[in-house]
Design a protein around this motif. Structure first.
Motif, PDB file in Angstrom:
ATOM      1  N   TYR A   1      55.474  69.187  -3.140  1.00  0.00           N
ATOM      2  CA  TYR A   1      55.525  68.651  -1.783  1.00  0.00           C
ATOM      3  C   TYR A   1      56.961  68.397  -1.333  1.00  0.00           C
ATOM      4  CZ  TYR A   1      56.882  64.080  -3.579  1.00  0.00           C
ATOM      5  OH  TYR A   1      57.589  63.060  -4.173  1.00  0.00           O
TER       6      TYR A   1
ATOM      7  N   GLY B   1      52.223  70.206  -0.130  1.00  0.00           N
ATOM      8  CA  GLY B   1      52.227  69.201   0.914  1.00  0.00           C
ATOM      9  C   GLY B   1      53.521  69.235   1.701  1.00  0.00           C
TER      10      GLY B   1
ATOM     11  N   VAL C   1      53.850  62.047   3.201  1.00  0.00           N
ATOM     12  CA  VAL C   1      53.338  63.183   2.425  1.00  0.00           C
ATOM     13  C   VAL C   1      53.364  62.866   0.936  1.00  0.00           C
ATOM     14  CG1 VAL C   1      53.680  65.619   1.869  1.00  0.00           C
ATOM     15  CG2 VAL C   1      53.931  64.841   4.226  1.00  0.00           C
TER      16      VAL C   1
ATOM     17  N   THR D   1      49.133  67.920   4.974  1.00  0.00           N
ATOM     18  CA  THR D   1      50.267  67.753   5.878  1.00  0.00           C
ATOM     19  C   THR D   1      50.232  66.404   6.602  1.00  0.00           C
ATOM     20  OG1 THR D   1      51.508  68.864   7.661  1.00  0.00           O
ATOM     21  CG2 THR D   1      49.122  68.778   7.901  1.00  0.00           C
TER      22      THR D   1
ATOM     23  N   ALA E   1      42.417  63.260   0.537  1.00  0.00           N
ATOM     24  CA  ALA E   1      43.363  63.956  -0.336  1.00  0.00           C
ATOM     25  C   ALA E   1      42.817  64.042  -1.762  1.00  0.00           C
ATOM     26  CB  ALA E   1      44.715  63.257  -0.324  1.00  0.00           C
TER      27      ALA E   1
END
Length: 203
Positions: free
Chosen positions: A11, A83, A18, A120, A183
């Motif tokens: 990420y 991410g 995030v 995102t 998530a």
């Protein structure tokens, strides 16, 4: 889980939203029985720009112990979750630089057949969330990946509302329980699909 699964969660986060989603994804993947690597991509923004936002400076300090992503993290993984915040409807350039460095692995066919998924955050509602995830999918197609979205495969998805991938509105504050649950579910589902693929390939 009948087949062991390796998961890399890679990420970019500037102010921490995030990063919070990535940590929840780690929890979901681990609950599914996977081995997990959490990796951040290299920050490329000039320090003088970072210094204009206290939360950006603070987040970099607070995540200094998170290992940086390397191509080995892609090669090792059966599942890769990416991410990124949205940047004008696209992934952040920091994440794109890392992904575009993966050409040697792609050329050797080492990125094909893996499960890919994405999450995102944007500052405003509908601020490019879906287009950012779809833009990442363009790369997954080229890599020959198996794209696994969360869809509406869990009740939390009807509350979070994004079947493409977990998304958060940063302007409303830090990710809340529903978003973090989404998530976790997304990562858990990706692991389950990858385990099924691995089990089928060895049957």
């Amino acid at each position: 889980m009948s087949a062991s699964v390796n998961v890399s969660i890679i990420y970019y986060s500037s102010t921490g939203n995030v990063h919070s989603l990535a940590q929840a994804a780690v929890e979901g993947a681990e609950k599914a029985g996977a081995r997990v690597r959490l990796r951040k991509v290299v920050e490329t923004t000039p320090q003088e720009v970072i210094n204009t936002r206290d939360e950006w400076v603070r987040h970099i300090r607070d995540t200094a112990d998170v290992a940086e992503a390397h191509l080995d993290d892609l090669e090792w993984a059966d599942v890769v979750l990416f991410g990124t915040p949205t940047r004008f409807g696209n992934p952040a350039s920091q994440l794109r630089v890392f992904m575009e460095s993966a050409g040697p692995l792609w050329f050797q066919g080492k990125l094909a057949g893996k499960v890919y998924s994405a999450f995102t955050a944007s500052n405003t509602p509908h601020g490019g969330q879906e287009s950012t995830i779809l833009a990442l999918a363009n790369t997954f197609y080229h890599w020959g990946g198996v794209i696994v979205p969360p869809g509406y495969t869990d009740p939390v998805q009807f509350r979070s509302g994004n079947p493409y991938g977990t998304s958060h509105v940063a302007g409303e504050g830090a990710p809340g329980d529903v978003t973090l649950q989404a998530a976790r579910h997304q990562a858990h589902r990706a692991v389950e699909i990858a385990a099924a693929i691995k089990a089928g390939s060895t049957a």
